[in-house]
Design a protein around this motif. Sequence first.
Motif, PDB file in Angstrom:
ATOM      1  N   VAL A 182       6.640  16.910 -13.380  1.00  0.00           N
ATOM      2  CA  VAL A 182       6.856  15.868 -12.376  1.00  0.00           C
ATOM      3  C   VAL A 182       5.827  15.958 -11.253  1.00  0.00           C
ATOM      4  O   VAL A 182       5.333  14.955 -10.772  1.00  0.00           O
ATOM      5  N   GLU A 183       5.475  17.184 -10.831  1.00  0.00           N
ATOM      6  CA  GLU A 183       4.667  17.339  -9.609  1.00  0.00           C
ATOM      7  C   GLU A 183       3.172  17.077  -9.761  1.00  0.00           C
ATOM      8  O   GLU A 183       2.411  17.305  -8.840  1.00  0.00           O
ATOM      9  N   SER A 184       2.730  16.621 -10.913  1.00  0.00           N
ATOM     10  CA  SER A 184       1.306  16.338 -11.131  1.00  0.00           C
ATOM     11  C   SER A 184       0.866  15.110 -10.333  1.00  0.00           C
ATOM     12  O   SER A 184       1.391  14.011 -10.544  1.00  0.00           O
ATOM     13  N   VAL A 205       2.350  -1.056   1.213  1.00  0.00           N
ATOM     14  CA  VAL A 205       2.372   0.052   2.169  1.00  0.00           C
ATOM     15  C   VAL A 205       3.167   1.189   1.547  1.00  0.00           C
ATOM     16  O   VAL A 205       4.296   0.991   1.077  1.00  0.00           O
ATOM     17  N   LEU A 206       2.566   2.374   1.527  1.00  0.00           N
ATOM     18  CA  LEU A 206       3.201   3.557   0.940  1.00  0.00           C
ATOM     19  C   LEU A 206       3.730   4.458   2.049  1.00  0.00           C
ATOM     20  O   LEU A 206       3.040   4.719   3.027  1.00  0.00           O
ATOM     21  N   ASP A 207       4.959   4.916   1.883  1.00  0.00           N
ATOM     22  CA  ASP A 207       5.567   5.877   2.800  1.00  0.00           C
ATOM     23  C   ASP A 207       5.638   7.197   2.044  1.00  0.00           C
ATOM     24  O   ASP A 207       6.535   7.409   1.232  1.00  0.00           O
ATOM     25  N   VAL A 208       4.655   8.067   2.283  1.00  0.00           N
ATOM     26  CA  VAL A 208       4.569   9.344   1.558  1.00  0.00           C
ATOM     27  C   VAL A 208       5.238  10.424   2.413  1.00  0.00           C
ATOM     28  O   VAL A 208       4.738  10.795   3.471  1.00  0.00           O
ATOM     29  N   LYS A 209       6.388  10.886   1.942  1.00  0.00           N
ATOM     30  CA  LYS A 209       7.200  11.837   2.700  1.00  0.00           C
ATOM     31  C   LYS A 209       6.657  13.265   2.566  1.00  0.00           C
ATOM     32  O   LYS A 209       6.191  13.648   1.483  1.00  0.00           O
ATOM     33  N   VAL A 210       6.777  14.021   3.650  1.00  0.00           N
ATOM     34  CA  VAL A 210       6.303  15.412   3.663  1.00  0.00           C
ATOM     35  C   VAL A 210       7.393  16.289   4.268  1.00  0.00           C
ATOM     36  O   VAL A 210       7.903  15.988   5.353  1.00  0.00           O
ATOM     37  N   GLY A 211       7.755  17.396   3.570  1.00  0.00           N
ATOM     38  CA  GLY A 211       8.712  18.335   4.153  1.00  0.00           C
ATOM     39  C   GLY A 211       9.768  18.779   3.163  1.00  0.00           C
ATOM     40  O   GLY A 211       9.711  18.455   1.976  1.00  0.00           O
ATOM     41  N   PHE A 215       9.500  15.231  -1.932  1.00  0.00           N
ATOM     42  CA  PHE A 215       8.946  15.688  -3.170  1.00  0.00           C
ATOM     43  C   PHE A 215       7.713  16.557  -2.898  1.00  0.00           C
ATOM     44  O   PHE A 215       7.481  17.543  -3.552  1.00  0.00           O
ATOM     45  N   MET A 216       6.951  16.181  -1.856  1.00  0.00           N
ATOM     46  CA  MET A 216       5.782  16.952  -1.419  1.00  0.00           C
ATOM     47  C   MET A 216       6.170  17.760  -0.178  1.00  0.00           C
ATOM     48  O   MET A 216       6.493  17.180   0.852  1.00  0.00           O
ATOM     49  N   LYS A 217       6.135  19.069  -0.297  1.00  0.00           N
ATOM     50  CA  LYS A 217       6.604  19.926   0.811  1.00  0.00           C
ATOM     51  C   LYS A 217       5.526  20.136   1.879  1.00  0.00           C
ATOM     52  O   LYS A 217       5.837  20.413   3.029  1.00  0.00           O
ATOM     53  N   VAL A 238      -5.205  -4.512  -5.058  1.00  0.00           N
ATOM     54  CA  VAL A 238      -4.019  -4.554  -4.196  1.00  0.00           C
ATOM     55  C   VAL A 238      -4.346  -3.782  -2.915  1.00  0.00           C
ATOM     56  O   VAL A 238      -4.567  -2.564  -2.958  1.00  0.00           O
ATOM     57  N   ARG A 239      -4.414  -4.484  -1.782  1.00  0.00           N
ATOM     58  CA  ARG A 239      -4.725  -3.818  -0.517  1.00  0.00           C
ATOM     59  C   ARG A 239      -3.613  -2.830  -0.202  1.00  0.00           C
ATOM     60  O   ARG A 239      -2.441  -3.212  -0.131  1.00  0.00           O
ATOM     61  N   THR A 240      -3.968  -1.569  -0.008  1.00  0.00           N
ATOM     62  CA  THR A 240      -2.964  -0.500   0.102  1.00  0.00           C
ATOM     63  C   THR A 240      -3.243   0.403   1.297  1.00  0.00           C
ATOM     64  O   THR A 240      -4.379   0.798   1.533  1.00  0.00           O
ATOM     65  N   VAL A 241      -2.186   0.689   2.036  1.00  0.00           N
ATOM     66  CA  VAL A 241      -2.234   1.627   3.165  1.00  0.00           C
ATOM     67  C   VAL A 241      -1.095   2.626   2.973  1.00  0.00           C
ATOM     68  O   VAL A 241      -0.026   2.255   2.468  1.00  0.00           O
ATOM     69  N   ALA A 242      -1.317   3.882   3.361  1.00  0.00           N
ATOM     70  CA  ALA A 242      -0.250   4.885   3.263  1.00  0.00           C
ATOM     71  C   ALA A 242      -0.004   5.537   4.615  1.00  0.00           C
ATOM     72  O   ALA A 242      -0.959   5.840   5.342  1.00  0.00           O
ATOM     73  N   LEU A 243       1.260   5.734   4.946  1.00  0.00           N
ATOM     74  CA  LEU A 243       1.637   6.573   6.086  1.00  0.00           C
ATOM     75  C   LEU A 243       2.243   7.854   5.551  1.00  0.00           C
ATOM     76  O   LEU A 243       3.037   7.824   4.601  1.00  0.00           O
ATOM     77  N   LEU A 244       1.856   8.981   6.150  1.00  0.00           N
ATOM     78  CA  LEU A 244       2.464  10.278   5.832  1.00  0.00           C
ATOM     79  C   LEU A 244       3.558  10.496   6.865  1.00  0.00           C
ATOM     80  O   LEU A 244       3.284  10.469   8.072  1.00  0.00           O
ATOM     81  N   THR A 245       4.804  10.673   6.427  1.00  0.00           N
ATOM     82  CA  THR A 245       5.910  10.740   7.381  1.00  0.00           C
ATOM     83  C   THR A 245       6.790  11.965   7.165  1.00  0.00           C
ATOM     84  O   THR A 245       6.894  12.480   6.051  1.00  0.00           O
ATOM     85  N   ASP A 246       7.432  12.392   8.238  1.00  0.00           N
ATOM     86  CA  ASP A 246       8.200  13.650   8.241  1.00  0.00           C
ATOM     87  C   ASP A 246       9.513  13.541   7.458  1.00  0.00           C
ATOM     88  O   ASP A 246      10.283  12.610   7.654  1.00  0.00           O
ATOM     89  N   MET A 247       9.753  14.543   6.577  1.00  0.00           N
ATOM     90  CA  MET A 247      11.018  14.606   5.858  1.00  0.00           C
ATOM     91  C   MET A 247      11.552  16.040   5.847  1.00  0.00           C
ATOM     92  O   MET A 247      12.139  16.489   4.883  1.00  0.00           O
TER      93      MET A 247
END
Length: 430
Positions: A182-184, A205-211, A215-217, A238-247
């Motif tokens: 899964v983590e690949s 818009v992507l909300d990539v969680k961290v913590g 899924f991503m620690k 596809v115009r794409t932006v990502a935010l890295l957000t606290d989880m």
Amino acid sequence: MSSSNNGAISAVDVIRTKRDGGVLSDAQIDWVIDAYTRGVVADEQMSALAMAIFLNGATDAEIARWTQAMIASGERLDLSGVGKPTVDKHSTGGVGDKITLPLAPLVAAFGVAVPQLSGRGLGHTGGTLDKLETIPGFRVGLSNAEFIEQMRTTGAVVCAASDTLAPADRRLYALRDVTATVESIPLIASSIMSKKIAEGTDALVLDVKVGSGAFMKELAPARELAETMVRLGAAHGVRTVALLTDMNTPLGRTAGNALEVRESVEVLAGGGPADVVELTVALAREMLLLAGVDADPAPALADGRAMDAWRAMVVAQGGDPDAALPVAPEYDDVVAEADGVVTAMDAYAVGIAAWRLGAGRARKEDKVSAGAGVEILKTVGEEVKAGEPVLRLWADGTGVFSAARDALGGAVTIGGERVERDMVLGRVAQ
């Protein structure tokens, strides 16, 4: 490298290429994805290939082609008839992550269509569809024609993806789950982006969680994933932006299905927890920018426009926005062991507790409880007295409380210093 007898590509050759650190050709990728979708390549062969990719990685060109092949395994929706800009949001998943619920109507209130194809919960992260189904009458299964018509009229739509969108991903996702692949990052990025690109949205818009609850620690791999997905979006128009957000801390004050809907409605009514409001507005701002709308989304939560769009969406999908939401019949409080300030709350532990209470599922076929979950009475940064309730556990029966409490052992840290929480940790754009 890629041929067997009579010049044809074989699964064994594709696996060997990747196993030995080689680069797959476009023809190899196209063939293996198509053959796997048709059942010609066996699960054990695709498992071996997934592990080889997990261990040896993939180039940008390989990931782009892999994503394209997964899109080509099904249909790509044409949203050109919607008549307004289309922008979607995807979250990599977290605990208490109910952001889609207030976000889709908030953005729709500005004349932008939000084609939100969502999923169900598995493990410690909740599923948007499970939450919405706690609203009496709400229908998550829409035809493509209904999906497009609702975007044209109400703007916001949150429903299940049809089986015809990236069917290769559906098969591969289930396989990765049981083969420790899964983590690949190449496989995560292509899985997410193949579905979102096939959906036909103009921008994403992507909300990539961290913590701990994500899924991503760690920040570095989360950023790598975000950058990979933003490049994939650009490669497919596809115009794409990502935010890295606290989880590290659960989002808001609830983790559970009806509990999170209730909290989302509070946000739409101009209230709700500060962190949920902050992230909803931050993502809405990015979505409106991509749609070419120059407006501050925050006032639409206070003045009722977002609530109007929410009610229109619920009604359009057969739900009753005024109906009472389910409430679990039993509750049990977890109390503070000392005076002080809540300095940390482990999001993963809270997610596991909510799952054990009945809010989540261990397997796809499991039923979920509408009312079960965790209510956070004192969150990070708030003062608490010894013996005062910090968490309230809700369930359909008392038999699950001890397992949920076991999951929460050490989850809440009480100290003397107030801590600040940064919700947005970074931004990635082309």
